[in-house]
Design a protein around this motif. Sequence first.
Motif, short mmCIF file in Angstrom:
data_model
loop_
_atom_site.label_atom_id
_atom_site.label_comp_id
_atom_site.label_asym_id
_atom_site.label_seq_id
_atom_site.Cartn_x
_atom_site.Cartn_y
_atom_site.Cartn_z
N GLY A 158 -19.35 8.06 49.16
CA GLY A 158 -18.91 6.67 49.09
C GLY A 158 -20.03 5.69 49.38
N SER A 248 -10.68 8.07 46.25
CA SER A 248 -10.67 7.75 47.68
C SER A 248 -10.84 9.00 48.53
CB SER A 248 -9.36 7.04 48.04
OG SER A 248 -8.24 7.85 47.68
N ARG A 251 -14.76 9.94 48.99
CA ARG A 251 -15.73 9.01 49.57
C ARG A 251 -16.41 9.58 50.81
NH1 ARG A 251 -15.78 4.01 47.47
NH2 ARG A 251 -16.92 3.29 49.31
#
Length: 326
Positions: A158, A248, A251
């Motif tokens: 991320g 997500s 990350r």
Amino acid sequence: FLFFVPYIGMAIMVYGIAVPSGLFVPSLLSGAAFGRLCGHLLHKLDHTSGTFADSGTYALMGAAAVLGGMARMTISLTVILLEATGDMQYVLPLMLTLMCARFTGNVFNEGLYDIHIKLKNIPFLEPEVPTIAQEHEIVAGQVMNTDVKCLRPVERAGVVFDLLRSCSHGTFPIVDTASGGTLYGTASRDMLCTLLQRRAFGSPDVLSDYNEASVILGPKRLSPLVQWDTIEGVYPRYPTIDDVEMRSSDRNCLLDLRPYANTAPYTVNETASIQRTYRLFRTLGLRFLCVVNHNNQVVGIITRKDLLPDSLSRSLLRGRNPHRFT
């Protein structure tokens, strides 16, 4: 005359538009037309024998003069025209014509290609060091850009993704935070985008406390290895950051950059003179140069724009840059 005036007028008007027409052949042809026009006028002055001047020779010299005055080429253009004519008796007239065209053009302005390089703000480095660098004592620490975006040898996916999104830099220094921020190597933007697109990152549970700067990494790889021929196989169409889809859940995954980093980048000390920096930059054809201190810690980055005369003038007023890198 009826050909020369409309042709050179159209060449002047259409040059610069989004058409790959160029200016080499129009300059050659318009110069030949003007030279032949002068040859015909001189030929008319000799009413008796009609051999006062050869129109073909004047056309050749006119073509060389106009093209040489536009591009400021001398030796190469002489060789090109001699190869085209195949007659060595034109060596001396061509050399004199091209030298006169070059010297006359330099009185008024630079070459047309040099003017367009400046108009397009292309950071082109001249062969010689700028005059301001020779007259003043400037060091690399005054010229460098201190807003350096750095990565760690093993970084969160991320963090790499957000960094590529936030800037357009082509290369990022890799610093070893465990040893005080010393330079480990560099990583290119194309390589980072390729690794993110191929999801070459490992589980985040391998190093749960990697956010601490004192974590010492072992020799074991922490992410899957992507072969170098796979990364370079897509050249020159490398993926961009817009082609990368970051989930997500990915990350916090770890991206091990150690197998892909250039561990021997060119560097210069912050106290090095700008003359040495300039010659090193231009001789090796570099796009960037890492600036380090005596502890081999990254303190700045120098690019071609930082070595232009205008940037060097501003660096004199600014003085030594404070160290700051992220």
